[in-house]
Design a protein around this motif. Structure first.
Motif, PDB file in Angstrom:
ATOM      1  N   VAL A 145      -9.257  31.221   5.627  1.00 52.19           N
ATOM      2  CA  VAL A 145      -9.725  29.843   5.427  1.00 52.19           C
ATOM      3  C   VAL A 145      -9.093  28.929   6.480  1.00 52.19           C
ATOM      4  O   VAL A 145      -7.897  29.018   6.761  1.00 52.19           O
ATOM      5  N   GLY A 146      -9.905  28.038   7.047  1.00 53.11           N
ATOM      6  CA  GLY A 146      -9.404  27.040   7.989  1.00 53.11           C
ATOM      7  C   GLY A 146      -8.852  27.631   9.272  1.00 53.11           C
ATOM      8  O   GLY A 146      -7.797  27.198   9.753  1.00 53.11           O
ATOM      9  N   ALA A 147      -9.532  28.620   9.848  1.00 56.83           N
ATOM     10  CA  ALA A 147      -9.049  29.252  11.074  1.00 56.83           C
ATOM     11  C   ALA A 147      -9.091  28.276  12.244  1.00 56.83           C
ATOM     12  O   ALA A 147      -9.992  27.459  12.376  1.00 56.83           O
ATOM     13  N   ALA A 148      -8.080  28.371  13.132  1.00 57.95           N
ATOM     14  CA  ALA A 148      -7.997  27.534  14.335  1.00 57.95           C
ATOM     15  C   ALA A 148      -7.309  28.333  15.427  1.00 57.95           C
ATOM     16  O   ALA A 148      -6.564  29.293  15.159  1.00 57.95           O
ATOM     17  N   GLU A 149      -7.546  27.955  16.687  1.00 63.73           N
ATOM     18  CA  GLU A 149      -6.951  28.672  17.803  1.00 63.73           C
ATOM     19  C   GLU A 149      -6.683  27.725  18.966  1.00 63.73           C
ATOM     20  O   GLU A 149      -7.279  26.642  19.067  1.00 63.73           O
ATOM     21  N   HIS A 150      -5.771  28.153  19.837  1.00 59.95           N
ATOM     22  CA  HIS A 150      -5.446  27.424  21.064  1.00 59.95           C
ATOM     23  C   HIS A 150      -5.341  28.435  22.200  1.00 59.95           C
ATOM     24  O   HIS A 150      -4.654  29.457  22.077  1.00 59.95           O
ATOM     25  N   ARG A 151      -6.035  28.147  23.306  1.00 57.90           N
ATOM     26  CA  ARG A 151      -6.040  29.043  24.465  1.00 57.90           C
ATOM     27  C   ARG A 151      -5.405  28.357  25.670  1.00 57.90           C
ATOM     28  O   ARG A 151      -5.511  27.135  25.830  1.00 57.90           O
ATOM     29  N   ALA A 152      -4.766  29.171  26.511  1.00 60.44           N
ATOM     30  CA  ALA A 152      -4.133  28.653  27.728  1.00 60.44           C
ATOM     31  C   ALA A 152      -4.152  29.735  28.792  1.00 60.44           C
ATOM     32  O   ALA A 152      -4.345  30.924  28.492  1.00 60.44           O
ATOM     33  N   GLU A 153      -3.957  29.310  30.036  1.00 61.43           N
ATOM     34  CA  GLU A 153      -3.926  30.233  31.169  1.00 61.43           C
ATOM     35  C   GLU A 153      -2.710  29.928  32.041  1.00 61.43           C
ATOM     36  O   GLU A 153      -2.386  28.757  32.271  1.00 61.43           O
ATOM     37  N   LEU A 154      -2.075  30.974  32.510  1.00 61.23           N
ATOM     38  CA  LEU A 154      -0.967  30.869  33.459  1.00 61.23           C
ATOM     39  C   LEU A 154      -1.379  31.612  34.724  1.00 61.23           C
ATOM     40  O   LEU A 154      -1.735  32.785  34.664  1.00 61.23           O
ATOM     41  N   ARG A 155      -1.316  30.911  35.836  1.00 63.35           N
ATOM     42  CA  ARG A 155      -1.806  31.538  37.069  1.00 63.35           C
ATOM     43  C   ARG A 155      -0.854  32.580  37.631  1.00 63.35           C
ATOM     44  O   ARG A 155      -1.253  33.438  38.430  1.00 63.35           O
ATOM     45  N   GLU A 156       0.427  32.543  37.199  1.00 59.68           N
ATOM     46  CA  GLU A 156       1.366  33.524  37.738  1.00 59.68           C
ATOM     47  C   GLU A 156       2.639  33.540  36.895  1.00 59.68           C
ATOM     48  O   GLU A 156       3.180  32.493  36.550  1.00 59.68           O
ATOM     49  N   VAL A 157       3.085  34.749  36.566  1.00 61.88           N
ATOM     50  CA  VAL A 157       4.390  34.962  35.935  1.00 61.88           C
ATOM     51  C   VAL A 157       5.079  36.080  36.707  1.00 61.88           C
ATOM     52  O   VAL A 157       4.565  37.201  36.788  1.00 61.88           O
ATOM     53  N   LEU A 158       6.234  35.781  37.284  1.00 59.96           N
ATOM     54  CA  LEU A 158       6.937  36.745  38.122  1.00 59.96           C
ATOM     55  C   LEU A 158       7.679  37.765  37.266  1.00 59.96           C
ATOM     56  O   LEU A 158       8.047  37.485  36.120  1.00 59.96           O
ATOM     57  N   PRO A 159       7.935  38.969  37.811  1.00 60.95           N
ATOM     58  CA  PRO A 159       8.652  40.005  37.043  1.00 60.95           C
ATOM     59  C   PRO A 159      10.043  39.526  36.638  1.00 60.95           C
ATOM     60  O   PRO A 159      10.772  38.921  37.433  1.00 60.95           O
ATOM     61  N   GLY A 160      10.390  39.775  35.381  1.00 63.34           N
ATOM     62  CA  GLY A 160      11.692  39.371  34.880  1.00 63.34           C
ATOM     63  C   GLY A 160      11.821  37.886  34.593  1.00 63.34           C
ATOM     64  O   GLY A 160      12.900  37.432  34.196  1.00 63.34           O
ATOM     65  N   GLN A 161      10.741  37.133  34.777  1.00 66.70           N
ATOM     66  CA  GLN A 161      10.784  35.699  34.520  1.00 66.70           C
ATOM     67  C   GLN A 161       9.760  35.345  33.444  1.00 66.70           C
ATOM     68  O   GLN A 161       9.031  36.210  32.956  1.00 66.70           O
ATOM     69  N   SER A 162       9.722  34.094  33.079  1.00 66.65           N
ATOM     70  CA  SER A 162       8.837  33.675  32.004  1.00 66.65           C
ATOM     71  C   SER A 162       8.365  32.256  32.244  1.00 66.65           C
ATOM     72  O   SER A 162       8.912  31.528  33.091  1.00 66.65           O
ATOM     73  N   ALA A 163       7.352  31.860  31.486  1.00 74.39           N
ATOM     74  CA  ALA A 163       6.797  30.511  31.557  1.00 74.39           C
ATOM     75  C   ALA A 163       6.485  30.047  30.137  1.00 74.39           C
ATOM     76  O   ALA A 163       6.049  30.847  29.302  1.00 74.39           O
ATOM     77  N   TRP A 164       6.682  28.762  29.897  1.00 70.68           N
ATOM     78  CA  TRP A 164       6.466  28.206  28.558  1.00 70.68           C
ATOM     79  C   TRP A 164       5.037  27.719  28.394  1.00 70.68           C
ATOM     80  O   TRP A 164       4.425  27.222  29.336  1.00 70.68           O
ATOM     81  N   VAL A 165       4.540  27.891  27.167  1.00 68.61           N
ATOM     82  CA  VAL A 165       3.201  27.417  26.803  1.00 68.61           C
ATOM     83  C   VAL A 165       3.333  26.595  25.525  1.00 68.61           C
ATOM     84  O   VAL A 165       4.034  27.009  24.586  1.00 68.61           O
ATOM     85  N   GLU A 166       2.672  25.454  25.487  1.00 68.81           N
ATOM     86  CA  GLU A 166       2.655  24.604  24.302  1.00 68.81           C
ATOM     87  C   GLU A 166       1.212  24.224  23.988  1.00 68.81           C
ATOM     88  O   GLU A 166       0.391  24.080  24.893  1.00 68.81           O
ATOM     89  N   GLY A 167       0.927  24.054  22.704  1.00 70.80           N
ATOM     90  CA  GLY A 167      -0.427  23.675  22.311  1.00 70.80           C
ATOM     91  C   GLY A 167      -0.459  23.202  20.868  1.00 70.80           C
ATOM     92  O   GLY A 167       0.476  23.437  20.087  1.00 70.80           O
ATOM     93  N   ASP A 168      -1.545  22.514  20.513  1.00 72.73           N
ATOM     94  CA  ASP A 168      -1.749  21.991  19.168  1.00 72.73           C
ATOM     95  C   ASP A 168      -2.990  22.625  18.549  1.00 72.73           C
ATOM     96  O   ASP A 168      -4.019  22.768  19.213  1.00 72.73           O
ATOM     97  N   LEU A 169      -2.882  23.004  17.289  1.00 68.32           N
ATOM     98  CA  LEU A 169      -3.989  23.568  16.532  1.00 68.32           C
ATOM     99  C   LEU A 169      -4.280  22.663  15.337  1.00 68.32           C
ATOM    100  O   LEU A 169      -3.350  22.246  14.630  1.00 68.32           O
ATOM    101  N   ARG A 170      -5.561  22.354  15.123  1.00 67.66           N
ATOM    102  CA  ARG A 170      -5.975  21.550  13.982  1.00 67.66           C
ATOM    103  C   ARG A 170      -6.166  22.474  12.785  1.00 67.66           C
ATOM    104  O   ARG A 170      -7.103  23.281  12.741  1.00 67.66           O
ATOM    105  N   VAL A 171      -5.254  22.367  11.828  1.00 63.53           N
ATOM    106  CA  VAL A 171      -5.220  23.277  10.688  1.00 63.53           C
ATOM    107  C   VAL A 171      -5.255  22.456   9.409  1.00 63.53           C
ATOM    108  O   VAL A 171      -4.535  21.459   9.273  1.00 63.53           O
ATOM    109  N   TRP A 172      -6.080  22.892   8.461  1.00 63.76           N
ATOM    110  CA  TRP A 172      -6.126  22.247   7.156  1.00 63.76           C
ATOM    111  C   TRP A 172      -4.905  22.652   6.355  1.00 63.76           C
ATOM    112  O   TRP A 172      -4.361  23.747   6.545  1.00 63.76           O
ATOM    113  N   PRO A 173      -4.463  21.798   5.450  1.00 67.80           N
ATOM    114  CA  PRO A 173      -3.266  22.116   4.654  1.00 67.80           C
ATOM    115  C   PRO A 173      -3.556  23.189   3.611  1.00 67.80           C
ATOM    116  O   PRO A 173      -3.909  22.893   2.467  1.00 67.80           O
ATOM    117  N   VAL A 174      -3.411  24.431   4.021  1.00 69.76           N
ATOM    118  CA  VAL A 174      -3.719  25.575   3.154  1.00 69.76           C
ATOM    119  C   VAL A 174      -2.441  26.202   2.597  1.00 69.76           C
ATOM    120  O   VAL A 174      -2.428  27.381   2.258  1.00 69.76           O
TER     121      VAL A 174
END
Length: 431
Positions: free
Chosen positions: A290-319
Motif C-alpha cells: 500500500v502507498g508505494a513510492a520510489e526515488h531514482r538517481a544517477e551518478l556519472r562516476e564512482v571511483l574504486p574504493g571511493q563512494s558518493a552520497w545520494v539524497e532524495g525524498d519519497l512521498r509516502v502515506w502514513p501507513v
C-alpha cells in the motif's frame, strides 16, 4: 413679486480644520511616488555597486583558495594582485611538438610495466608566471566531479607511480614536483613516466598531473588545472556497487489528507576494482504494497574504493510502517571496457510512518461527538428539571412524577386524573 437673480460668485476656499488630511491630486501623488521609487532604486544600485566593489577588493587582498582543480584542456584565468594583469594558462596532453588533441592520458599496463607520455604547459597570459607541476591521486568532489588534491599532499596510489621528467630551467622540489617559470606566450613540455609496481592490484588507479599557479609569499591564490590519467592494471577485476549507511527519516504532513515525506540518504560505494557509473532506486511501501513510492538517481562516476552520497525524498502515506530497499545498478563509463559481470547491490530500509495528523483529526472528531452527546444530555436534564419544578409549583407532588425525562401517555393520563377533582354525577329520581 419681482426677484433679482443672484450674482455668480467665485467659490470661497475654506481652510481645512486642524487634524484634517488634505488629499492631493492623483497627478501630484503619482509624481511624488515616482520620485521616491526612483530615488530608492538609485540608492539600492549605489549600495549594490559599493558592496560588489568591497567583496572584490577583499578577495583580491586575501586570496581566495579554489576548492577543486579544473581537470581538462580549457585555459584557466586567474587574477593575482590588484593592478596586475590576469594570468591564463593551460595544461594538456601532448608530445614535444605540442598538444595532440587528447583529453586525458590513458594507459593499460601490466604489473611491473611502464609507459612514457607528456603534458604541455602554456602561459597564455601577459606576464611572467611561475607554476608548480606535480602528480596526485584522483578523487571525487562532493558534487561528483573528478578532482586532484592540492600541492603538499602525498599520493598513495596511481599518483605515486607518476614521475615527472626534467624541464629546462625548472627547479626540482624535494617531493618530485617541478617549479616552472614561463614568460608570456611561452610553452614547456613536461615528460611523464608511469611505472606500475609489480605487486599492483588489477583495476583502475586514477591519477593526474596538476599545474598550480604560484604567487607571492603573502598572497597564495590556489588556482589549479590538470590533466587526468586513466590508468588500468591488467588482471581479473570485479565490477560492483553497494549502498551503505542507509538513513530514512519520516516527516509527516500537517494536512491529514496529504502524504508525508520520507527523506532517504545513503552512500554508493564502489566495492570493485574499476570505475563505474550508477543508477540507484529507493523504494518504499506499506503493508501489502500500500502507498508505494520510489526515488531514482544517477551518478556519472564512482571511483574504486571511493563512494558518493545520494539524497532524495519519497512521498509516502502514513501507513505506520513502510519498508523497502535501495538498489544500486552499475554500468560502464564512457569508452571503458570492463571484462567482468556488473554486480548490483541492495540494502533494506524500514521507516515508521506514524499518522500523527490523522490521529489528531480522529481525536478531534471523537472529542466532538462526545461533547455533542454530553451537551444534549445536559440540556435534556436541565429541561426536565424545569418541567419538574413547574409541576411542583402547580401542586403536583414530585414523587408522583416518573424518574426519567420521558413520560408515557398512560402515566400522563393518570397524573391528569389525579390532578382533576371528582365531580359527583347528577342523579335523577323517577317516580
Amino acid at each position: 413679486m419681482h426677484r433679482t437673480p443672484p450674482v455668480a460668485r467665485a467659490p470661497r476656499t475654506t481652510p481645512a480644520p486642524r487634524g484634517t488630511r488634505t488629499r492631493r491630486t492623483d497627478h501630484t501623488r503619482r509624481t511624488d511616488r515616482t520620485h521616491r521609487t526612483a530615488g530608492a532604486r538609485a540608492v539600492r544600485v549605489r549600495a549594490g555597486r559599493l558592496l560588489a566593489a568591497g567583496v572584490l577588493a577583499a578577495l583580491a587582498a586575501a586570496g581566495v583558495a579554489a576548492p577543486a582543480a579544473a581537470v581538462g584542456p580549457a585555459p584557466v584565468p586567474a587574477t593575482t594582485d590588484a593592478g596586475t594583469p590576469a594570468v591564463t594558462w593551460s595544461v594538456r596532453p601532448g608530445t614535444p611538438d605540442g598538444p595532440d588533441g587528447r583529453l586525458s592520458l590513458r594507459h593499460v599496463l601490466d604489473p611491473g610495466a611502464s609507459a612514457d607520455d607528456a603534458v604541455v604547459l602554456d602561459n597564455l597570459g601577459d606576464r611572467t608566471a611561475t607554476f608548480a607541476v606535480y602528480a596526485g591521486d584522483g578523487t571525487l568532489s562532493e558534487g561528483g566531479d573528478f578532482d586532484l588534491p592540492p600541492g603538499g599532499s602525498t599520493p598513495a596510489d596511481g599518483g605515486a607511480w607518476v614521475t615527472l621528467g626534467d624541464v629546462p630551467g625548472a627547479e626540482r622540489q624535494a617531493d618530485g614536483a617541478l617549479r616552472v617559470t614561463l614568460d608570456p606566450g611561452a610553452r614547456a613540455t613536461v615528460p611523464v613516466t608511469v611505472t606500475v609496481p609489480a605487486d599492483a592490484t588489477p583495476g583502475d588507479h586514477p591519477a593526474g598531473v596538476v599545474a598550480e599557479l604560484v604567487t607571492g609569499e603573502g598572497v597564495r591564490l590556489a588556482a589549479r588545472t590538470g590533466v587526468r590519467l586513466h590508468l588500468r592494471v591488467t588482471g581479473e577485476v570485479t565490477a560492483a556497487l553497494a549502498p551503505q549507511d542507509v538513513e530514512a527519516r519520516w516527516v509527516p504532513s500537517w494536512n491529514p489528507f496529504a502524504p508525508g515525506t520520507v527523506h532517504v540518504r545513503y552512500r554508493v560505494a564502489n566495492t570493485g576494482d574499476v570505475r563505474l557509473a550508477a543508477r540507484t532506486v529507493a523504494e518504499l511501501a506499506g503493508p501489502a504494497g500500500v502507498g508505494a513510492a520510489e526515488h531514482r538517481a544517477e551518478l556519472r562516476e564512482v571511483l574504486p574504493g571511493q563512494s558518493a552520497w545520494v539524497e532524495g525524498d519519497l512521498r509516502v502515506w502514513p501507513v505506520v510502517r513502510a519498508a523497502g530497499h535501495v538498489d544500486t545498478r552499475p554500468w560502464v563509463v564512457g569508452d571503458d571496457v570492463v571484462d567482468a559481470a556488473l554486480r548490483t547491490g541492495s540494502a533494506s530500509v524500514v521507516v515508521w510512518a506514524v499518522p500523527w495528523s490523522q490521529l489528531a483529526l480522529l481525536v478531534v472528531l471523537v472529542g466532538g461527538v462526545v461533547l455533542v452527546r454530553w451537551r444534549r444530555r445536559r440540556t435534556a436534564a436541565l429541561v426536565q428539571s424545569r418541567v419538574d419544578a413547574a409541576l411542583v409549583a402547580a401542586g403536583v407532588p414530585a414523587a408522583a412524577q416518573p424518574a426519567g425525562p420521558e413520560r408515557s401517555a398512560a402515566t400522563a393520563g393518570a397524573d391528569d386524573a389525579e390532578a382533576t377533582p371528582a365531580v359527583p354525577a347528577a342523579r335523577t329520581d323517577t317516580a
